[in-house]
Design a protein around this motif. Structure first.
Motif, PDB file in Angstrom:
ATOM      1  N   VAL A  64       0.859  -1.180   0.000  1.00 52.57           N
ATOM      2  CA  VAL A  64       0.000   0.000   0.000  1.00 52.57           C
ATOM      3  C   VAL A  64       0.898   1.233   0.000  1.00 52.57           C
ATOM      4  N   ARG A  65       0.697   2.114  -0.972  1.00 51.71           N
ATOM      5  CA  ARG A  65       1.567   3.283  -1.122  1.00 51.71           C
ATOM      6  C   ARG A  65       0.856   4.615  -0.851  1.00 51.71           C
ATOM      7  N   TYR A  66      -0.474   4.580  -0.795  1.00 53.00           N
ATOM      8  CA  TYR A  66      -1.208   5.841  -0.644  1.00 53.00           C
ATOM      9  C   TYR A  66      -2.661   5.497  -0.345  1.00 53.00           C
ATOM     10  N   PHE A  67      -3.298   6.342   0.474  1.00 51.46           N
ATOM     11  CA  PHE A  67      -4.753   6.217   0.609  1.00 51.46           C
ATOM     12  C   PHE A  67      -5.363   7.589   0.829  1.00 51.46           C
ATOM     13  N   LYS A  68      -6.623   7.705   0.410  1.00 53.87           N
ATOM     14  CA  LYS A  68      -7.356   8.970   0.496  1.00 53.87           C
ATOM     15  C   LYS A  68      -8.750   8.702   1.017  1.00 53.87           C
ATOM     16  N   PHE A  69      -9.112   9.377   2.112  1.00 47.06           N
ATOM     17  CA  PHE A  69     -10.439   9.252   2.690  1.00 47.06           C
ATOM     18  C   PHE A  69     -11.331  10.378   2.179  1.00 47.06           C
ATOM     19  N   GLY A  70     -12.556  10.061   1.829  1.00 48.73           N
ATOM     20  CA  GLY A  70     -13.512  11.074   1.409  1.00 48.73           C
ATOM     21  C   GLY A  70     -13.318  11.491  -0.037  1.00 48.73           C
ATOM     22  N   GLU A  71     -14.019  12.554  -0.401  1.00 50.01           N
ATOM     23  CA  GLU A  71     -13.959  13.059  -1.774  1.00 50.01           C
ATOM     24  C   GLU A  71     -12.731  13.949  -1.972  1.00 50.01           C
ATOM     25  N   GLY A  72     -12.492  14.305  -3.234  1.00 47.82           N
ATOM     26  CA  GLY A  72     -11.482  15.296  -3.552  1.00 47.82           C
ATOM     27  C   GLY A  72     -10.111  14.730  -3.845  1.00 47.82           C
TER      28      GLY A  72
END
Length: 598
Positions: free
Chosen positions: A425-433
């Motif tokens: 896993v190299r990156y994660f984004k929570f929510g929109e945008g």
């Protein structure tokens, strides 16, 4: 527990003013009805629009009928229907969110039956407002309650119960924690406290809205002189709303609205305090994922990608065959956690589908993990229908028991996880945008997996709100730091670090001895810090005693004398935005907290 209760209360307040609750607001507003004290005891006021019956007894019964929109004008009892509606909604929502899955499983009932019950109640009460005989049937269960006014508020309470079953608020970390606990039957004192406080938080704005409806009805003459017509209109509205919810018509309107509460939700529910409180409700499996920061500027190493386990069914795969994550080595994988009734998720799906179309032939594998927020979202037919309507063509895993959700220590809908060709896993984004940044990182990983690949042009999504002309605020915290490169951080222990050969834009690194803590980094012997930035001004909050030498592109520009408690110190003060390498030579004992850029 008091902190947990406060987090739940604030999370509920934010949720109750979000776009996701708009469908229930018209009903809540009209449910209050005229609420003024009626003119005289025992004698009804004149009402030119009131219905009459040839039989006096029938006329009296009609006036005494329990109402949702208009009260009978026969007593001086205060209208408490707004409280009844909101109380019913809160009780229904809280009880079935926590215990609905357990009860349905024990009784062997379909997971979406609660939603159909809510829709049926909404239709029945709508018909009750239009047809008085139906309303009299609805009030019979309350006929034996001695208090006459309580009887008259019974259908308002039933209306609230029905709305609670249809209430689908936007889910942040607080509601996610409650939902996961309810889905697994893991009910503790902390979870109950969190649920009740969240429900109370959501109730406050809804109650204000219902009381506003009552106040308008008291002051506007049309509500008094045309009570019968208004009752019919309210009944029709409820029936129309029920069908709109049943066929997800309201989703189109909600998707068109901006998510105006996301910033407040993230600040409250994903704050350091909230994160620590909510994380205590889970185990420590795959804890290394928490070392990476949500929405970091660059790629990090966040540990091996957890397995996709406990899947009830796969959609959009040949013959419903599962997708084995381990077999995707050599590909870049994007995992998107979503659920079909989540408006935030619906708004992010077109971006994900565009990436799937653009990069699938170049080594990108998109997997949607559908982790239900509510029981009715476990129905495979419902998910398949909605996925088709929303244009989802990539594989979707039905994570009905939230096993994969827990494997990834997830707490948001939607949430995107980027996995490289080696399974990390190299990156994660929570929510929109931050779609532009996410696409850039997808392209970077595809090029790393195959340096010879010739990628197509970007899909052309709108750039992020975070300006590319300025480096973002960066915390010196072992859990919140973004853009760190170099020797892996060691928590709360004096460790020797070394600068890497290259420090990319918006990235920082350490050299010499540092102690990396949760709130700040503390300098030791020969401590240095380097940061490649783009901005006019650079500031750092520091504390302690001693000098800090500032170098910009290898040249000494100033020496800052740090003294006392945490304060903001100016390191660079330029006239125009520049890209440069900042280096700090820090005296032992100095504590660094956060960089800001202007």
């Amino acid at each position: 527990m008091l902190t947990l209760i406060l987090i739940g209360l604030l999370g509920g307040l934010i949720t109750a003013v979000s776009p996701c609750i708009l469908p229930v607001l018209p009903v809540v507003f009209l449910a209050g009805g005229p609420g003024s004290d009626t003119p005289s005891a025992g004698k009804p006021a004149a009402d030119p629009q009131a219905e009459t019956s040839p039989a006096t007894g029938s006329a009296d019964a009609a006036r005494d009928t329990l109402t949702v929109l208009a009260p009978p004008k026969s007593s001086r009892v205060r209208n408490r229907r707004p409280y009844a509606v909101v109380t019913g909604l809160v009780i229904s929502f809280s009880f079935f969110t926590l215990l609905g899955v357990t009860l349905l499983s024990a009784l062997g009932l379909p997971q979406d039956i609660l939603r159909y019950v809510g829709l049926a109640l909404l239709v029945l009460i709508g018909f009750g407002l239009i047809f008085p005989p139906v309303e009299r049937l609805l009030e019979k269960p309350f006929a034996r309650i001695p208090q006459r006014q309580v009887n008259k508020e019974g259908s308002a309470f039933v209306l609230g119960l029905g709305l609670g079953l249809l209430y689908v608020p936007c889910a942040g970390p607080v509601l996610a924690a409650i939902t996961v606990a309810g889905a697994r039957g893991e009910i503790s004192g902390d979870i109950v406290a969190l649920t009740v406080s969240f429900a109370v938080g959501t109730a406050i704005p809804l109650l204000v809205f219902a009381l506003a409806g009552r106040r308008v009805a008291e002051r506007v003459a049309a509500f008094r002189t045309r009570a019968r017509k208004l009752r019919v209109a309210a009944g029709l509205l409820m029936v129309v709303l029920a069908f709109a919810l049943a066929f997800n018509v309201t989703d189109t309107i909600q998707r068109a609205l901006p998510d105006y509460t996301s910033a407040a939700q993230k600040k409250i529910e994903d704050s350091d305090t909230a994160r620590q409180q909510l994380s205590g409700l889970y185990d420590n499996s795959n804890k290394e994922l928490s070392r990476c920061e949500d929405g970091a500027d660059g790629l990090r190493s966040c540990g091996k990608a957890p397995a996709i386990d406990g899947i009830a069914k796969w959609l959009n795969t040949p013959g419903g065959a599962p997708v084995d994550l381990a077999s995707q080595r050599g590909k870049v994988v994007l995992i998107d956690f979503w659920t079909y009734s989540c408006i935030n998720c619906q708004r992010s799906l077109p971006h994900i589908e565009a990436w799937n179309d653009a990069y699938k032939a170049y080594g990108l594998e998109v997997i949607g993990v559908h982790s239900p927020e509510f029981a009715f979202e476990k129905n495979a037919g419902n998910v398949a229908d909605q996925a088709k309507k929303l244009g989802v063509t990539y594989p979707v895993a039905l994570d009905n028991d939230l096993t994969t959700w827990d494997n990834y220590r997830n707490r948001y809908w939607p949430a995107k996880y980027l996995i490289d060709d080696k399974g990390t896993v190299r990156y994660f984004k929570f929510g929109e945008g931050e779609y532009d940044r996410t696409e850039d990182l997808i392209r970077t990983l595809l090029k790393q997996a195959d340096p010879q690949v010739q990628l197509p042009p970007k899909t052309g999504q709108k750039a992020d709100d975070l300006t590319e002309d300025r480096t973002p605020e960066t915390y010196l915290s072992n859990l919140r730091i973004r853009g760190y490169v170099g020797t892996p951080l060691v928590d709360d222990k004096a460790t020797a670090y070394r600068f890497p050969a290259d420090i990319p834009l918006n990235s920082l690194s350490l050299d010499g001895t540092w102690t990396a803590g949760y709130e700040h980094f503390t300098a030791g012997e020969d401590a240095r810090l380097a940061f490649t930035y783009r901005a006019k001004n650079v500031n750092l909050v520091m504390a302690g005693e001693g000098p800090v030498t500032v170098l910009v592109d290898g040249k000494v520009t100033k020496t800052v004398q740090v003294h006392g408690t945490p304060s903001l110190y100016s390191l660079v003060d330029g006239d125009t935005p520049d890209r440069a390498r900042l280096e700090l030579r820090v005296a032992p004992g100095i504590q660094g907290y956060a960089f800001t850029f202007g």
